[in-house]
Design a protein around this motif. Structure first.
Motif, short mmCIF file in Angstrom:
data_model
loop_
_atom_site.label_atom_id
_atom_site.label_comp_id
_atom_site.label_asym_id
_atom_site.label_seq_id
_atom_site.Cartn_x
_atom_site.Cartn_y
_atom_site.Cartn_z
N VAL A 393 15.43 38.05 17.86
CA VAL A 393 14.74 38.03 16.79
C VAL A 393 14.35 36.77 16.53
CG1 VAL A 393 13.43 38.31 15.48
CG2 VAL A 393 14.16 40.30 17.23
N ALA A 394 15.74 36.36 15.82
CA ALA A 394 15.96 35.22 14.55
C ALA A 394 15.76 33.65 15.86
CB ALA A 394 16.98 35.24 14.23
N ALA A 395 16.20 33.82 16.74
CA ALA A 395 16.51 32.69 17.81
C ALA A 395 14.33 32.53 17.99
CB ALA A 395 16.49 32.40 18.55
N ARG A 396 14.03 33.83 18.83
CA ARG A 396 12.54 33.33 18.13
C ARG A 396 11.45 32.49 17.45
NH1 ARG A 396 13.10 38.56 21.54
NH2 ARG A 396 11.70 39.56 19.39
N GLN A 397 12.12 33.44 16.80
CA GLN A 397 11.07 33.18 14.79
C GLN A 397 11.44 31.33 14.34
OE1 GLN A 397 8.96 34.89 14.13
NE2 GLN A 397 9.34 36.51 15.72
N LEU A 398 12.91 31.37 14.96
CA LEU A 398 13.34 29.68 14.62
C LEU A 398 11.92 28.42 15.81
CD1 LEU A 398 16.69 29.91 14.22
CD2 LEU A 398 15.68 28.97 12.57
N ARG A 399 11.90 28.94 16.82
CA ARG A 399 11.07 28.63 17.52
C ARG A 399 9.89 28.24 17.37
NH1 ARG A 399 14.32 31.20 21.69
NH2 ARG A 399 12.48 32.83 22.50
N HIS A 400 9.29 29.57 16.94
CA HIS A 400 7.97 29.73 16.19
C HIS A 400 7.78 28.76 14.96
CE1 HIS A 400 4.23 32.47 14.03
NE2 HIS A 400 4.13 31.20 14.56
N LEU A 401 8.55 28.61 14.06
CA LEU A 401 8.52 27.46 12.86
C LEU A 401 8.38 26.64 13.31
CD1 LEU A 401 11.44 29.34 10.73
CD2 LEU A 401 9.41 28.83 10.41
N ASP A 402 9.20 26.09 14.79
CA ASP A 402 9.78 24.38 15.10
C ASP A 402 8.12 24.28 15.60
OD1 ASP A 402 12.20 24.20 14.61
OD2 ASP A 402 12.73 25.06 16.72
N GLU A 403 6.83 24.98 16.15
CA GLU A 403 6.04 24.66 17.10
C GLU A 403 4.99 25.15 15.23
OE1 GLU A 403 4.89 28.49 18.95
OE2 GLU A 403 6.40 28.35 20.79
#
Length: 448
Positions: A393-403
């Motif tokens: 979940v944290a990895a997905r949210q980090l990618r979301h934050l990058d977007e």
């Protein structure tokens, strides 16, 4: 270059913020502008007079003057004053203005019929020409004679009956003919009628011809002053000796005449702006001196029994409207009617001045604040997550934050709001740091 882009974005946001309000203002002002004070028509219908008569000649001059302001004067011939009056009064008629001789109606009837006067224009003497070996000194001497008074629509017959009445006579005491002026003149010259009566301005070709015709005499109203006391709509005028031809001394003496005045009459529905324009034309056409009037005597608000229009009274008192002295008619009329728009804008200005600035600020800041909702969703997504799923979940949210960060970096806003933009970017980093910290803590907990 980036600074220029920020500036352009500022202008666009300002236009977008003002756009709906501006559209509303334009609609409100436009509706008020056209409904409250409609624009004048470019066409005026006028009832004139008989062919080759003074009314017809003057109507052509009015048409020339109005054409200078792109207004068409449509002329409709008539028998004369009474027919003009009937046409203007008729609600089914398109006629808006016409020449009317004073004495054709009275103030009460004029108001009932919706008539207004734009003023008197010139003296229109009663010309009485006759054939006789001896001079006639009183109207009663025409008893038993054949008298041509013109068609019924001219109004001369009505006036002649009044003249007969004060002389103790009736229409039965003479033989009445009702030929038009030109045929009547021919009949007088041929001896078919004894007396020719008509009313016309001094520049009438018929008048000038008859005054120089041997055997034709002009009746001298030696009691002219008495007539004017009995009939207030009449004026006492004098035809000066030698006025026709000084060298030949025509006429050979002064003649006293009684004279109604020709009045420019309109229906009360005539656009107010047209009244001022018509009077400016009247001043150019009628202000000169002639056989009976002095320079500047006409047009005048006197000598008329029909109520003078309010706009005409202003004209006689103050002259043409201020703007029309310096601008063309249509430009001046536009600005004179702008008060409607100014009132509408004044009513809208105060509330709009309180709405537009906050609307503009909200539009700029909303471009930044809407991303805080995304940041809050990121934080909520990693709270209370099962430890086994935390890393994914944290990895997905980090990618979301990058977007999110990539999109935020493309935001362009006015420089005056740069502080909010940099604050958002620092908060993105803050949330990223928090997510990364939770990932590390989860990894350590999983290892133990």
């Amino acid at each position: 270059m980036q600074k220029i882009k920020f500036t352009l974005f500022n202008l666009r946001d300002l236009l977008v913020a003002f756009g709906p309000v501006t559209l509303m203002v334009v609609i409100v002002c436009g509706v008020g502008y056209w409904l409250v004070d409609p624009a004048p028509s470019r066409i005026i219908d006028m009832s004139t007079g008989q062919a080759n008569g003074a009314y017809e000649r003057f109507a052509k001059r009015y048409a020339q003057e109005l054409a200078k302001n792109q207004i068409e004067l449509r002329q409709q011939a008539s028998l004369g004053s009474e027919e003009n009056l009937a046409r203007i009064s008729d609600p089914d008629s398109d006629i808006e203005i016409g020449f009317v001789r004073s004495g054709s109606t009275d103030e009460t009837k004029a108001q009932e019929r919706g008539l207004i006067s734009l003023g008197s224009l010139f003296y229109e003497p009663i010309w009485v020409f006759y054939r006789s070996p001896k001079e006639v000194t009183t109207i009663s001497q025409f008893k038993g004679k054949t008298v041509n008074v013109g068609p019924d629509g001219t109004g001369v017959a009505r006036l002649f009956e009044q003249i007969l009445d004060v002389n103790g006579m009736t229409a039965e005491d003479v033989s009445i003919q009702k030929l038009a002026d030109t045929p009547g003149t021919v009949a007088l010259l041929d001896g078919k009628v004894d007396v020719l009566i008509f009313s016309s301005a001094s520049d009438s070709p018929l008048v000038q011809m008859l005054l120089q015709t041997p055997g034709i005499r002009l009746f001298d109203f030696v009691q002219a002053e008495a007539y004017t006391r009995r009939f207030p709509f009449l004026s006492h005028v004098v035809l000066p000796r030698g006025i026709v031809d000084i060298g030949r001394d025509i006429p050979a003496r002064d003649y006293h005449l009684i004279a109604p005045t020709a009045t420019l009459v309109a229906h009360e529905s005539l656009h107010p702006a047209m009244i001022g324009l018509l009077l400016q034309a009247a001043r150019r056409i009628h202000s000169g001196a002639d056989w009976f009037s002095k320079q500047g005597e006409f047009p005048s608000d006197k000598y008329t029994e029909i109520p003078v229009a309010r706009e005409a009274e202003k004209f006689y008192k103050n002259g043409p409207p201020m703007l029309q002295r310096y601008l063309t008619f249509w430009v001046a009329n536009f600005f004179e009617r702008m008060w409607v728009v100014l009132v509408a804008l004044g009513a809208l200005f105060l509330p709009l001045s309180k709405i537009i600035p906050p609307l503009y600020v909200w539009r700029i800041r909303s471009r930044i604040y809407r991303w805080y909702g995304q940041l809050r969703l990121v934080e909520q997504s990693i709270e209370n997550v099962d430890p086994a799923e935390l890393q994914a979940v944290a990895a997905r949210q980090l990618r979301h934050l990058d977007e999110i960060e990539e999109k935020v970096n493309r935001i362009t806003i006015p420089l005056s709001y740069a502080e909010e933009l940099y604050g958002l970017r620092s908060h993105i980093n803050f949330v990223r740091a928090r997510v990364e910290a939770m990932m590390k803590a989860g990894a350590v907990q999983a290892a133990t």
